[in-house]
Scaffold this motif. Structure first.
Motif, PDB file in Angstrom:
ATOM      1  N   ASN A   1       0.826  -1.209   0.000  1.00  0.00           N
ATOM      2  CA  ASN A   1       0.000   0.000   0.000  1.00  0.00           C
ATOM      3  C   ASN A   1       0.861   1.260   0.000  1.00  0.00           C
ATOM      4  O   ASN A   1       0.588   2.209  -0.732  1.00  0.00           O
TER       5      ASN A   1
ATOM      6  N   LYS B   1      -8.389   2.143  -5.644  1.00  0.00           N
ATOM      7  CA  LYS B   1      -7.655   1.738  -6.842  1.00  0.00           C
ATOM      8  C   LYS B   1      -8.650   1.126  -7.815  1.00  0.00           C
ATOM      9  O   LYS B   1      -9.653   0.552  -7.384  1.00  0.00           O
TER      10      LYS B   1
ATOM     11  N   GLY C   1      -6.816  -5.860   1.547  1.00  0.00           N
ATOM     12  CA  GLY C   1      -5.545  -5.779   2.268  1.00  0.00           C
ATOM     13  C   GLY C   1      -5.685  -5.311   3.701  1.00  0.00           C
ATOM     14  O   GLY C   1      -5.299  -6.019   4.635  1.00  0.00           O
TER      15      GLY C   1
HETATM   16 MG   LIG Z   1      -3.612  -3.036  -0.485  1.00  0.00          MG
END
Ligand SMILES: [Mg+2]
Ligand SMILES: Nc1ncnc2c1ncn2[C@@H]1O[C@H](COP(=O)(O)OP(=O)(O)O)[C@@H](O)[C@H]1O
Lengths: 523, 165
Positions: free
Chosen positions: A431, A480, A489
């Motif tokens: 990230n 994203k 995540g």
């Molecule tokens: Mg991520």
């Protein structure tokens, strides 16, 4: 003839008149207007007084009444004479049997054959009084009945522009006789203006309609309104009012309970989804584990051959050089130089080969330790090792673009699932790397702070806008593009840290960067 | 053989190597041929290796872990039955230390080597294996000598008894 006729007519009329008087049920006294003494009395009069005709005729008419009523009797007579018109009043009278009754007494001045007489008609009012008493009792009964109804009842004359209240029962009065209503000047027939919300209206089968009125003070009333014709055949509005405050309260409570239930179901569903995500992730990790194990084996075998062969080259060149030194082949200087150049270039590439081989070995090792084949085991590990092997794995993403600064403070090994902790680092580092669009710095800090092992991963990337910040840990949330981010995540990171009894904190300044701070219990 | 260039002259012995990958066999054989005086017997098949071991005197056996027809652990267990004194080494690309260590205890392995291996480590392990084997052989000889001497002594004792009783 004509006189005869007239006399005959007169006689006939007198006869009729007499008959009428005789036949009447009421007691009739014909009184001389001058003296006030009775001239004539009918049969009913005799019965009423219980006297003989001689005892009545010639006596002043007021003397027929008991002593306490005589003055009023006299006055009645005088007024009749004076006013020359009929008058009606109630008088007491003592019957021959001693019973006291009420008489309706009507007096009227008349002229009969030029003579002034007063006709006094007395009717026994006992029956009428009784009827009226009964009537009153009946209406009182009905009124009480209506008052005791458990619902409010109000009747208004409906035709007028400002309907007049004809009736309201006690229940209705009590309903609106509260401090709350009085305080805001609310009455039952004018509480629309104070309503909290639009009334709920329902037309019922019998043509009446029901309307729920909720006042601003929280009270709720059910109005059932119907229109009927009253005794005078006029339309009036009959309103039945029921206090629905409690019921509405219950309904509201029920709704509230339903809502909480629904919220709880949603919460559970979300938790389940989270668990599913984790499970899917765990499965992914498991299959990644066996994949990595296979890959490690597949790579290590040819890598073993390559590195061993390269080592053989290095050793062989050393031997070759020694051999050449003692050989006459290189006694010629030019020849020796040619040999040396060839051998030197081989030396150079074999040393590069050696480095390359070590690099491959490192990557495979990192991959292996990241996937931790013994993944289900808790272990006491120094998480800085995990940071390092994770960094090796993401190094291709960071290379040349992102500088990694390590500020490793002393930390004790902690009891954890190393593969999971590594995954946390992996997700945070990826990230951070994504957040740095061009060039930037990732700073990794470790420290022991009062019983907590702290890891901070800071980036100089784009930062997170204030409105996005609360959502980043939601599963599936990503800024994203689809296909790039999964949005899983951070939710996995959060779950893993929570499972380890730790905490995760984010601080971010848009345009400047972000810091993720992880705190894990040191013991 | 370039025996003259061997730095370990006088320490020669026979090594059996088994791996299902020709490239591994070639690499090991080439390296050992360059650096040692050992006689290297390499096999792609564990069964063929067993036949050879049954029929020949050997000093060390080294085998790959994952192989298609017979895995390294079973193979070395068989070797132990035929020649218990021979040191056994497992070569593993699986990189699973725990399994390997377990195997070492179960089958009584001398050592394990991880792929990709380091040639220097390999040399040391092989040398130690050879040394162990040599000592074992010596020990065996000594035991046999003692046994023989004891047998002679016993024969003498019997004769004496027979003579005097
Ligand atoms: Mg991520
Ligand atoms: N270091 C960071 N800097 C800026 N934004 C971040 C950072 N880490 C996470 N985010 C934001 O949080 C979102 C969710 O992250 P994550 O759960 O890892 O999913 P994904 O990376 O697949 O989008 C990202 O899409 C991004 O907007």
């Amino acid at each position: 003839m004509s006189t005869n006729n007239e006399i005959e007519k007169l006689r006939e009329s007198e006869e009729r008149y007499r008959t009428m008087i005789e036949m009447a049920c009421d007691a009739i006294f014909v009184v001389d207007a001058e003296s006030g003494s009775v001239c004539e009395v009918n049969q009913s009069g005799l019965i009423m007084t219980g006297l003989a005709i001689e005892e009545i005729v010639g006596r002043p008419v007021w003397e027929l009444f008991p002593e306490d009523e005589r003055d009023r009797g006299r006055e009645l007579f005088d007024t009749a004479v004076r006013e020359e018109r009929g008058r009606r009043t109630s008088m007491h009278f003592v019957r021959p049997d001693g019973g006291r009754v009420t008489l309706d007494v009507t007096t009227a001045l008349m002229r009969l054959s030029g003579r002034k007489i007063v006709v006094q008609v007395c009717r026994d009012a006992t029956e009428r009084d009784e009827f009226e008493r009964q009537q009153a009792r009946l209406s009182q009964y009905y009124e009480r009945l209506l008052d005791s109804l458990p619902v409010g009842l109000g009747i208004r004359a409906a035709i007028n522009a400002t309907p007049k209240i004809e009736f309201e029962n006690q229940t209705l009065k009590r309903m609106f006789d509260t401090a709350a209503c009085k305080g805001s000047g609310i009455t039952w027939d004018a509480c629309r203006a104070d309503m909290d919300e639009q009334p709920r209206i329902a037309i019922t089968d019998d043509g009446s309609y029901a309307e729920e009125r909720r006042l601003a003070n929280g009270q709720t009333f059910l109005y059932t309104i119907s229109y009927v014709r009253d005794l005078l055949d006029q339309w009036c509005e009959v309103t039945i009012v029921q206090d629905f405050t409690r019921r509405r309260q219950l309904e509201d409570d029920l709704e509230q309970v339903n809502r909480t239930l629904e919220a709880r179901v949603q919460e559970r569903t979300r938790e389940l989804e989270e668990k599913q995500t984790q499970l899917a992730q765990a499965e992914k990790m498991a299959s990644l584990g066996s994949l990595v194990a296979g890959v490690a084996h597949e790579i290590n075998t040819p890598l073993g051959a390559l590195t061993s062969n390269n080592d053989l080259f290095i050793r062989a060149i050393v031997r070759l050089k020694k051999l050449l030194d003692t050989s006459e082949v290189t006694s010629d200087a030019a020849m020796k130089e040619r040999f040396d150049r060839i051998l030197d270039s081989i030396d150079e590439v074999t040393s590069v080969n050696k480095t390359a081989g070590e690099r491959i070995k490192n990557i495979v090792n990192s991959l292996r330790s990241f996937a931790r084949l013994d993944r289900s085991e808790k272990d006491r590990v120094d998480i800085r090792d995990g940071l390092e092997s994770t960094l090796t794995l993401v190094s291709h993403e960071l290379k040349n673009r992102v500088e990694v600064v390590r500020r490793y403070g002393d930390i004790p090994p902690i009891n954890c699932f190393p593969n999971q902790i590594n995954q946390v680092f992996m997700n945070l580092l990826v990230n951070a790397s994504h957040a740095i669009k061009d060039k930037g710095v990732i700073t990794i800090r470790t420290a022991l702070e009062g019983g907590w092992v702290v890891v901070e991963i800071s980036d100089t990337g784009s930062g997170i806008p204030k409105d996005v910040l609360p959502k980043i840990f939601d599963p599936g949330f990503t800024t994203k593009g689809s296909g790039v981010g999964t949005g899983l995540g951070l939710s996995i990171v959060h779950q893993i840290i929570q499972d380890h009894g730790g905490k995760i904190l984010v601080t971010s300044k848009p345009g400047e960067g972000t810091t993720f701070r992880i705190e894990l219990p040191a013991r | 053989m370039t025996a003259s260039s061997n730095t370990d002259a006088g320490r020669s012995g026979t090594i059996v190597i088994v791996d299902d990958e020709e490239m591994v066999l070639t690499s090991l054989r080439s390296f050992l041929t360059l650096e040692t005086d050992y006689e290297v017997q390499s096999f792609l098949s564990a069964k063929e290796a067993l036949q050879y071991i049954g029929a020949n005197d050997i000093d060390v056996v080294m085998s790959d872990y994952l192989m298609p027809e017979m895995d390294g652990i079973s193979f070395l267990a068989e070797v132990k039955k035929i020649r218990p004194e021979v040191p056994r080494i497992i070569l593993t690309g699986y990189a699973d230390k725990e399994n390997a260590i377990k195997a070492i205890n179960d089958v009584g392995l001398f050592q394990y080597i991880e792929k990709p291996w380091d040639n220097d480590d390999l040399l040391i392990i092989l040398r130690n294996g050879m040394e162990k084997q040599r000592l074992m052989k010596k020990l065996q000889q000594k035991i046999e000598e003692i046994n023989r001497a004891y047998g002679e002594l016993e024969g003498l004792h019997k004769e004496i008894v027979k003579t005097f009783v």
